[in-house]
Enzyme design. Structure first.
Site, PDB file in Angstrom:
ATOM      1  N   GLY A  15      12.688 -69.166   4.950  1.00 37.77           N
ATOM      2  CA  GLY A  15      13.097 -67.813   5.334  1.00 37.77           C
ATOM      3  C   GLY A  15      14.138 -67.171   4.431  1.00 37.77           C
ATOM      4  O   GLY A  15      14.877 -66.288   4.869  1.00 37.77           O
ATOM      5  N   ARG A  66      -8.637 -70.625  14.748  1.00 39.98           N
ATOM      6  CA  ARG A  66      -7.819 -69.605  14.084  1.00 39.98           C
ATOM      7  C   ARG A  66      -7.849 -68.307  14.890  1.00 39.98           C
ATOM      8  O   ARG A  66      -6.844 -67.633  15.071  1.00 39.98           O
ATOM      9  CB  ARG A  66      -8.383 -69.355  12.673  1.00 39.98           C
ATOM     10  CG  ARG A  66      -7.533 -68.421  11.827  1.00 39.98           C
ATOM     11  CD  ARG A  66      -8.091 -68.275  10.422  1.00 39.98           C
ATOM     12  NE  ARG A  66      -8.273 -69.535   9.728  1.00 39.98           N
ATOM     13  CZ  ARG A  66      -7.283 -70.258   9.199  1.00 39.98           C
ATOM     14  NH1 ARG A  66      -6.042 -69.849   9.283  1.00 39.98           N
ATOM     15  NH2 ARG A  66      -7.537 -71.401   8.584  1.00 39.98           N
ATOM     16  N   ARG A  92      -0.392 -68.986   6.375  1.00 39.63           N
ATOM     17  CA  ARG A  92      -1.651 -69.208   7.101  1.00 39.63           C
ATOM     18  C   ARG A  92      -2.642 -68.106   6.759  1.00 39.63           C
ATOM     19  O   ARG A  92      -2.249 -66.938   6.616  1.00 39.63           O
ATOM     20  CB  ARG A  92      -1.395 -69.173   8.609  1.00 39.63           C
ATOM     21  CG  ARG A  92      -1.338 -70.533   9.230  1.00 39.63           C
ATOM     22  CD  ARG A  92      -1.179 -70.435  10.719  1.00 39.63           C
ATOM     23  NE  ARG A  92      -2.453 -70.214  11.393  1.00 39.63           N
ATOM     24  CZ  ARG A  92      -3.361 -71.154  11.592  1.00 39.63           C
ATOM     25  NH1 ARG A  92      -3.169 -72.384  11.149  1.00 39.63           N
ATOM     26  NH2 ARG A  92      -4.489 -70.888  12.238  1.00 39.63           N
ATOM     27  N   ILE A  93      -3.886 -68.512   6.644  1.00 36.96           N
ATOM     28  CA  ILE A  93      -4.938 -67.521   6.416  1.00 36.96           C
ATOM     29  C   ILE A  93      -5.130 -66.743   7.710  1.00 36.96           C
ATOM     30  O   ILE A  93      -5.114 -67.315   8.805  1.00 36.96           O
ATOM     31  CB  ILE A  93      -6.235 -68.224   5.970  1.00 36.96           C
ATOM     32  CG1 ILE A  93      -6.024 -68.807   4.571  1.00 36.96           C
ATOM     33  CG2 ILE A  93      -7.421 -67.259   5.985  1.00 36.96           C
ATOM     34  CD1 ILE A  93      -7.155 -69.636   4.051  1.00 36.96           C
ATOM     35  N   LEU A  94      -5.271 -65.438   7.583  1.00 39.62           N
ATOM     36  CA  LEU A  94      -5.379 -64.583   8.768  1.00 39.62           C
ATOM     37  C   LEU A  94      -6.842 -64.341   9.129  1.00 39.62           C
ATOM     38  O   LEU A  94      -7.692 -64.237   8.244  1.00 39.62           O
ATOM     39  CB  LEU A  94      -4.707 -63.242   8.480  1.00 39.62           C
ATOM     40  CG  LEU A  94      -3.225 -63.335   8.113  1.00 39.62           C
ATOM     41  CD1 LEU A  94      -2.754 -62.042   7.472  1.00 39.62           C
ATOM     42  CD2 LEU A  94      -2.395 -63.656   9.340  1.00 39.62           C
ATOM     43  N   ASN A 108       2.434 -58.043   2.476  1.00 39.84           N
ATOM     44  CA  ASN A 108       2.726 -59.418   2.084  1.00 39.84           C
ATOM     45  C   ASN A 108       3.420 -59.400   0.734  1.00 39.84           C
ATOM     46  O   ASN A 108       3.298 -58.432  -0.016  1.00 39.84           O
ATOM     47  CB  ASN A 108       1.401 -60.191   1.969  1.00 39.84           C
ATOM     48  CG  ASN A 108       1.601 -61.645   1.578  1.00 39.84           C
ATOM     49  OD1 ASN A 108       2.524 -62.302   2.059  1.00 39.84           O
ATOM     50  ND2 ASN A 108       0.748 -62.150   0.705  1.00 39.84           N
ATOM     51  N   HIS A 110       3.568 -61.846  -2.666  1.00 39.71           N
ATOM     52  CA  HIS A 110       2.897 -63.003  -3.258  1.00 39.71           C
ATOM     53  C   HIS A 110       3.484 -63.234  -4.654  1.00 39.71           C
ATOM     54  O   HIS A 110       3.581 -62.293  -5.446  1.00 39.71           O
ATOM     55  CB  HIS A 110       1.388 -62.747  -3.349  1.00 39.71           C
ATOM     56  CG  HIS A 110       0.664 -63.866  -4.016  1.00 39.71           C
ATOM     57  ND1 HIS A 110       0.405 -65.067  -3.388  1.00 39.71           N
ATOM     58  CD2 HIS A 110       0.164 -63.986  -5.276  1.00 39.71           C
ATOM     59  CE1 HIS A 110      -0.222 -65.876  -4.229  1.00 39.71           C
ATOM     60  NE2 HIS A 110      -0.380 -65.245  -5.377  1.00 39.71           N
ATOM     61  N   SER A 137       4.334 -59.662  -6.377  1.00 43.54           N
ATOM     62  CA  SER A 137       3.685 -58.416  -5.946  1.00 43.54           C
ATOM     63  C   SER A 137       3.849 -58.212  -4.449  1.00 43.54           C
ATOM     64  O   SER A 137       3.655 -59.142  -3.662  1.00 43.54           O
ATOM     65  CB  SER A 137       2.175 -58.473  -6.221  1.00 43.54           C
ATOM     66  OG  SER A 137       1.891 -58.803  -7.556  1.00 43.54           O
ATOM     67  N   GLU A 144      -9.542 -60.195   2.256  1.00 43.32           N
ATOM     68  CA  GLU A 144      -9.627 -61.145   1.146  1.00 43.32           C
ATOM     69  C   GLU A 144      -8.227 -61.646   0.796  1.00 43.32           C
ATOM     70  O   GLU A 144      -7.284 -60.841   0.721  1.00 43.32           O
ATOM     71  CB  GLU A 144     -10.241 -60.422  -0.061  1.00 43.32           C
ATOM     72  CG  GLU A 144     -10.916 -61.351  -1.021  1.00 43.32           C
ATOM     73  CD  GLU A 144     -11.379 -60.607  -2.263  1.00 43.32           C
ATOM     74  OE1 GLU A 144     -11.168 -61.123  -3.359  1.00 43.32           O
ATOM     75  OE2 GLU A 144     -11.902 -59.481  -2.098  1.00 43.32           O
ATOM     76  N   LEU A 145      -8.083 -62.941   0.559  1.00 38.44           N
ATOM     77  CA  LEU A 145      -6.773 -63.558   0.313  1.00 38.44           C
ATOM     78  C   LEU A 145      -6.065 -62.939  -0.905  1.00 38.44           C
ATOM     79  O   LEU A 145      -6.667 -62.803  -1.972  1.00 38.44           O
ATOM     80  CB  LEU A 145      -6.954 -65.067   0.094  1.00 38.44           C
ATOM     81  CG  LEU A 145      -5.680 -65.887  -0.112  1.00 38.44           C
ATOM     82  CD1 LEU A 145      -4.884 -65.983   1.186  1.00 38.44           C
ATOM     83  CD2 LEU A 145      -6.006 -67.272  -0.638  1.00 38.44           C
ATOM     84  N   ASP A 146      -4.767 -62.606  -0.717  1.00 44.09           N
ATOM     85  CA  ASP A 146      -3.924 -62.073  -1.798  1.00 44.09           C
ATOM     86  C   ASP A 146      -4.587 -60.903  -2.533  1.00 44.09           C
ATOM     87  O   ASP A 146      -4.518 -60.796  -3.768  1.00 44.09           O
ATOM     88  CB  ASP A 146      -3.545 -63.188  -2.796  1.00 44.09           C
ATOM     89  CG  ASP A 146      -2.752 -64.293  -2.120  1.00 44.09           C
ATOM     90  OD1 ASP A 146      -2.004 -63.996  -1.170  1.00 44.09           O
ATOM     91  OD2 ASP A 146      -2.892 -65.465  -2.520  1.00 44.09           O
ATOM     92  N   GLU A 175      12.261 -61.227  -5.839  1.00 41.90           N
ATOM     93  CA  GLU A 175      11.637 -60.923  -4.530  1.00 41.90           C
ATOM     94  C   GLU A 175      12.673 -60.430  -3.525  1.00 41.90           C
ATOM     95  O   GLU A 175      12.391 -59.543  -2.724  1.00 41.90           O
ATOM     96  CB  GLU A 175      10.953 -62.172  -3.964  1.00 41.90           C
ATOM     97  CG  GLU A 175       9.698 -62.557  -4.733  1.00 41.90           C
ATOM     98  CD  GLU A 175       8.914 -63.679  -4.066  1.00 41.90           C
ATOM     99  OE1 GLU A 175       9.538 -64.588  -3.492  1.00 41.90           O
ATOM    100  OE2 GLU A 175       7.665 -63.631  -4.129  1.00 41.90           O
TER     101      GLU A 175
HETATM  102  C1  GAR Z   1       8.060 -66.500  -1.299  1.00 35.57           C
HETATM  103  O1  GAR Z   1       8.311 -66.810  -2.647  1.00 35.57           O
HETATM  104  C2  GAR Z   1       6.745 -65.747  -1.180  1.00 35.57           C
HETATM  105  O2  GAR Z   1       6.425 -65.015  -2.313  1.00 35.57           O
HETATM  106  C3  GAR Z   1       5.755 -66.869  -0.979  1.00 35.57           C
HETATM  107  O3  GAR Z   1       6.418 -67.779  -0.159  1.00 35.57           O
HETATM  108  C4  GAR Z   1       7.808 -67.763  -0.483  1.00 35.57           C
HETATM  109  C5  GAR Z   1       8.589 -67.812   0.819  1.00 35.57           C
HETATM  110  O4  GAR Z   1       9.899 -68.228   0.615  1.00 35.57           O
HETATM  111  N1  GAR Z   1       4.556 -66.378  -0.368  1.00 35.57           N
HETATM  112  C6  GAR Z   1       3.341 -66.785  -0.703  1.00 35.57           C
HETATM  113  O5  GAR Z   1       3.130 -67.647  -1.516  1.00 35.57           O
HETATM  114  C7  GAR Z   1       2.205 -66.089   0.038  1.00 35.57           C
HETATM  115  N2  GAR Z   1       0.969 -66.299  -0.619  1.00 35.57           N
HETATM  116  P1  GAR Z   1      10.921 -68.326   1.846  1.00 35.57           P
HETATM  117  O6  GAR Z   1      10.301 -69.234   2.901  1.00 35.57           O
HETATM  118  O7  GAR Z   1      12.158 -68.904   1.261  1.00 35.57           O
HETATM  119  O8  GAR Z   1      11.124 -66.947   2.356  1.00 35.57           O
END
Ligand code: GAR
Length: 221
Positions: A15, A66, A92-94, A108, A110, A137, A144-146, A175
């Site tokens: 988090g 799911r 998780r895949i939605l 999201n 990514h 991004s 579709e994923l990402d 980020e």
């Molecule tokens: C982040 O870097 C985010 O971009 C990635 O998970 C990390 C979460 O970090 N998300 C993905 O890979 C989604 N495909 P956190 O748990 O420290 O917030």
């Protein structure tokens, strides 16, 4: 512009992204009203509680499919009456029904310059591909994923000494700047989406969305 723009965050892990979103909410025009996790032990839930935000943990392992898990998740999310649902390390895949329910209100982040390197291990994939740049991004979520329209990207130049670890560290710093700003711009109406096309201040953006570099983030921070 909405005074009380309600954001619900979904996460599965530590988090740090949520923390950045929480830390900036006073200066930005959104409010995190709920945090949900599919993992009861996710540290992100503690971060939310510390910030006085309501939490809900829903263990996906206790559901037979799911679809049934996502159906319950939708119910719990909607109790918070969100304007925007924000995935922040939600791994998780939605289901199709979930994505459809939140169409146009689900984003999201990514860690790659989409459409490059979808899925996991993006840092190593960028190194293995000999990429000169990498980044992250923010995008609207589609089935579709990402995939889905890109709102913003933050970019960095890969150096000879970079490893997957150093890239991850550098991307995370970006980020933590980028995602709160993207949420703020959506909340304030600066960013809009119409027929999958993203505009900033009513001017259409290209497929990469609004781009910002590591250097300019360092200056802004
Ligand atoms: C982040 O870097 C985010 O971009 C990635 O998970 C990390 C979460 O970090 N998300 C993905 O890979 C989604 N495909 P956190 O748990 O420290 O917030």
């Amino acid at each position: 512009m909405t005074d009380n723009y309600r954001v619900v965050v979904l996460l599965s892990g530590s988090g740090t992204t949520l923390q950045a979103i929480l830390d900036r909410q006073e200066q930005y025009c959104y409010q995190v009203v709920g945090v949900l996790s599919n993992r009861p032990d996710a540290h992100g839930l503690e971060r939310a509680s510390k910030a006085g935000v309501d939490t809900c943990s829903l263990d996906h392992k206790r559901f037979s499919s799911r679809e049934s898990f996502d159906l319950e998740l939708v119910k719990r999310i909607d109790e918070f009456k969100p304007d925007l649902v924000v995935l922040a390390g939600y791994m998780r895949i939605l289901s199709r029904a979930f994505v459809k329910h939140y169409q146009g209100k689900l984003i999201n982040i990514h860690p790659s310059l989409l459409p490059r390197h979808k899925g996991l291990n993006t840092y190593q994939s960028a190194l293995d591909a000999g990429d000169k740049e990498h980044g992250t991004s923010v995008h609207y979520v589609t089935e579709e994923l990402d995939s889905g329209s890109v709102v913003m990207q933050a970019t960095l130049d890969i150096t000879d000494v970079d490893t997957a670890k150093t890239l991850e560290q550098r991307v995370k710093v970006m980020e933590h700047h980028l995602y709160p700003k993207a949420i703020d711009w959506i909340a304030s109406g600066r960013i809009t989406i119409q027929n999958d096309a993203i505009s900033l201040d009513k001017k259409p953006l290209g497929p990469q969305g609004y781009r910002i570099s590591e250097k300019s983030i360092a200056t802004a921070n």
